[in-house]
Design a protein around this motif. Structure first.
Motif, short mmCIF file in Angstrom:
data_model
loop_
_atom_site.label_atom_id
_atom_site.label_comp_id
_atom_site.label_asym_id
_atom_site.label_seq_id
_atom_site.Cartn_x
_atom_site.Cartn_y
_atom_site.Cartn_z
N SER A 1 -3.10 -3.20 9.33
CA SER A 1 -2.32 -2.18 8.65
C SER A 1 -0.90 -2.22 9.21
N THR B 1 0.81 -1.21 0.00
CA THR B 1 0.00 0.00 0.00
C THR B 1 0.85 1.27 0.00
N LEU C 1 -7.73 1.14 1.74
CA LEU C 1 -8.07 -0.05 0.96
C LEU C 1 -8.98 -0.99 1.75
N GLY D 1 -2.77 4.20 3.63
CA GLY D 1 -3.20 3.48 2.44
C GLY D 1 -3.86 2.14 2.74
N ALA D 2 -3.32 1.44 3.74
CA ALA D 2 -3.88 0.14 4.10
C ALA D 2 -5.31 0.30 4.63
N ALA E 1 -7.31 -1.53 -5.49
CA ALA E 1 -6.04 -0.80 -5.60
C ALA E 1 -5.82 -0.27 -7.01
#
Length: 420
Positions: free
Chosen positions: A244, A105, A114, A110-111, A282
């Motif tokens: 994450s 990520t 998503l 970002g994790a 993604a």
């Protein structure tokens, strides 16, 4: 004729979490101090970078065989595998059974970006999220933007001056069936074996979906395995979850913003289905993750010599922070500062709560130009030989001043404080 802008009705967003740093930058006092940086700091006041990272960067820059083609949507395969082994251990039950995987990520959030998109699409009954951590987290904003109702709790009890495991158990006890539970840094929340069993029983019976946050493995206790022991427990109990895993802080490559969304499933078949959906998401968000940070980390984790140096650098950072906490506690004791200060050294990692109330924090900011958050959680790597005397003397002064002020105030007249 004037052109009408499509942005004419867009308001400016004010970020309250950035107001403390803004006030610090606008302060003209020459000896002002900011003790709320998120990153580890050196004695020179610069962001800490593991020395082994510099070696890895040099090796990468001199390697003519590297391919600079776009990475696949899932990311760098060797990076993902090395990161999963770091998180769970090479011989982890989940890795051996091939039911754990990950997606490379972008950025520290970002994790979560998503993962939340996936939960909105495929866990449609879960529209309530409970976040529990030792500090204020930003993940709630991501869930809120995706239409989730968010409730946040801190396991830090400002009255008892400790991380209270009862807060965690009480939160899980009140969580409705089928909700998402985000678990942040709770390493100092010590549960007994019977409390762990009770926690797991409630999570399973209520079908709660855990979403862990591991932002800086190794920077809490300096023991990589100890820092993720809670994950090992959940894996051993056969619980599926997201995690994450950020790898920017513990390597000191903050500008790279590299991490992984980790998936632990019941079996390999379900894992592959989840990963395929995450890759589809993604593709719409970033398509191809950047490779520089991933290359640096992979080259360190896959090289025994560099890995050993990196582990030693983590140990040095944590030991320095704990020594600083000991010095702060001792100086406050010698100054005769009212109150108990043992809680400072009972907290793991580079950050920790001072246990000050809002009036004392306000005094430090206004009178002493020492900028710390309202909850008095500071970054102890910002404290060094050059400023520790001023900081501890200021804390002592703030405690004495506010105690004497409270004695003079009418009982029904509250203090008016500034907004930080």
């Amino acid at each position: 004729m004037p052109t009408l802008s499509v942005f004419v009705d867009v308001p400016l967003v004010h970020k309250p979490e950035g107001s403390l740093l803004k006030a610090y930058k606008q302060d003209d006092y020459p000896n002002k101090m900011f003790l709320a940086y998120k990153v580890c700091m050196t004695n020179e006041g610069r962001p800490w970078v593991s020395l082994v990272v510099q070696k890895a960067r040099l090796q990468i820059s001199q390697d003519p065989s590297l391919n600079y083609e776009y990475l696949p949507t899932m990311g760098m395969k060797s990076f993902i595998q090395a990161s999963l082994e770091l998180l769970f251990g090479k011989h982890s039950q989940a890795i051996v059974e091939n039911r754990v995987g990950g997606v490379h990520t972008v950025g520290d959030s970002g994790a979560f970006q998503l993962g939340v998109q996936f939960l909105r699409a495929w866990h449609k009954d879960a529209r309530i999220v409970y976040i529990i951590s030792s500090q204020k987290e930003l993940h709630g904003l991501i869930f809120q933007d995706m239409g989730f109702t968010v409730y946040e709790y801190s396991i830090w009890d400002p009255k008892k001056l400790c991380m209270d495991p009862n807060i965690l158990l009480n939160v899980v006890e009140q969580i409705p069936h089928g909700c998402v539970l985000v678990i942040g840094n709770i390493i100092d929340c010590k549960l007994t074996p019977s409390e762990w069993a009770k926690l797991m029983s409630m999570i399973k019976s209520k079908q709660i979906f855990p979403f862990f946050d591991i932002p800086c493995q190794g920077l809490y206790t300096s023991d990589l395995e100890e820092d993720t022991r809670i994950l090992q427990y959940f894996v051993s109990q056969g619980v599926e979850f997201f995690c994450s895993q950020s790898l920017s802080k513990n390597f000191g490559i903050y500008d790279e913003g590299v991490g992984i969304l980790v998936v632990v499933a019941v079996n390999n078949q379900q894992l592959l289905c989840v990963l395929s959906q995450l890759m589809r998401l993604a593709q719409a968000v970033w398509l191809n993750p950047p490779n520089t940070g991933a290359r640096i980390i992979t080259s360190i984790l896959c090289n025994p010599a560099l890995l050993g140096e990196w582990k030693q650098s983590l140990k040095e950072v944590v030991e320095k922070a704990m020594l600083t906490k000991e010095k702060v506690k001792e100086k406050l004791r010698l100054l005769g500062t009212p109150g108990s200060w043992g809680h400072i050294t009972e907290q793991s990692g580079t950050h920790g709560y001072l246990g000050l109330n809002f009036q004392q924090v306000e005094y430090l900011v206004r009178k002493k130009h020492i900028y710390i958050p309202r909850n008095s959680q500071i970054n102890f790597s910002c404290v060094n030989a050059n400023n520790i005397h001023y900081i501890t003397e200021s804390i002592n002064e703030a405690v004495l001043f506010t105690e004497s002020s409270e004695e003079c105030l009418p009982k029904n007249k509250p203090l008016i404080g500034i907004k930080l």
